[in-house]
Write a protein that holds these residues in place. Sequence first.
Motif, PDB file in Angstrom:
ATOM      1  N   SER A  17      39.792  33.746  39.034  1.00 41.31           N
ATOM      2  CA  SER A  17      40.358  34.331  40.250  1.00 41.31           C
ATOM      3  C   SER A  17      41.247  33.330  40.967  1.00 41.31           C
ATOM      4  O   SER A  17      41.060  32.111  40.850  1.00 41.31           O
ATOM      5  N   ARG A  19      43.662  33.239  44.907  1.00 40.68           N
ATOM      6  CA  ARG A  19      44.118  33.923  46.108  1.00 40.68           C
ATOM      7  C   ARG A  19      45.456  33.355  46.525  1.00 40.68           C
ATOM      8  O   ARG A  19      45.547  32.158  46.836  1.00 40.68           O
ATOM      9  N   ARG A  66      41.951  45.042  39.894  1.00 46.15           N
ATOM     10  CA  ARG A  66      41.772  43.592  39.741  1.00 46.15           C
ATOM     11  C   ARG A  66      42.397  42.810  40.890  1.00 46.15           C
ATOM     12  O   ARG A  66      41.915  41.736  41.243  1.00 46.15           O
ATOM     13  N   PHE A  67      43.474  43.312  41.449  1.00 45.46           N
ATOM     14  CA  PHE A  67      44.178  42.631  42.540  1.00 45.46           C
ATOM     15  C   PHE A  67      43.974  43.406  43.836  1.00 45.46           C
ATOM     16  O   PHE A  67      43.898  44.638  43.836  1.00 45.46           O
ATOM     17  N   GLN A  81      44.659  38.729  46.499  1.00 47.46           N
ATOM     18  CA  GLN A  81      43.437  38.282  45.826  1.00 47.46           C
ATOM     19  C   GLN A  81      43.494  38.802  44.403  1.00 47.46           C
ATOM     20  O   GLN A  81      43.569  40.011  44.176  1.00 47.46           O
ATOM     21  N   MET A  82      43.455  37.883  43.447  1.00 44.94           N
ATOM     22  CA  MET A  82      43.566  38.252  42.037  1.00 44.94           C
ATOM     23  C   MET A  82      42.266  37.885  41.330  1.00 44.94           C
ATOM     24  O   MET A  82      41.826  36.731  41.393  1.00 44.94           O
ATOM     25  N   SER A  83      41.684  38.846  40.668  1.00 40.20           N
ATOM     26  CA  SER A  83      40.439  38.627  39.935  1.00 40.20           C
ATOM     27  C   SER A  83      40.603  39.113  38.499  1.00 40.20           C
ATOM     28  O   SER A  83      41.548  39.830  38.184  1.00 40.20           O
ATOM     29  N   SER A  84      39.661  38.729  37.664  1.00 43.43           N
ATOM     30  CA  SER A  84      39.705  39.113  36.242  1.00 43.43           C
ATOM     31  C   SER A  84      41.088  38.863  35.653  1.00 43.43           C
ATOM     32  O   SER A  84      41.666  39.722  34.972  1.00 43.43           O
ATOM     33  N   LEU A  85      41.606  37.695  35.916  1.00 47.00           N
ATOM     34  CA  LEU A  85      42.971  37.375  35.499  1.00 47.00           C
ATOM     35  C   LEU A  85      43.090  37.346  33.977  1.00 47.00           C
ATOM     36  O   LEU A  85      42.166  36.926  33.263  1.00 47.00           O
TER      37      LEU A  85
END
Length: 114
Positions: A17, A19, A66-67, A81-85
Amino acid sequence: QVQFVESGGGLVQPGGSLRLSCAASGSIVSTLVLGWYRQTPGKQRELVATISRIGNTYYLYSVKGRFTISRDNARSTVYLQMSSLEPEDTAVYYCNTSPATDYWGRGTQVTVSA
């Protein structure tokens, strides 16, 4: 004239992740739709997400779920916020209004790699 200063990028492993933050200046920015864009070498810049002044959002299909885009109108700041990139998210990320003005910041590099 408006200005955008992006920060928060970096190198992250797949599944990680980050941010991103963007400080926007200009008296009318807080009243406009703000967005995050990204660009990879040889490709056109693409719109990733947008948020209206009252919080209505749009997401590119490939980042949906995801974002998360958010904004702080008092600080004229927009976040991503970016997750599971995924490696496919590797790009330089920029913020701007949507539709975009002619004034682009330097962007912030996001690299997703093992």
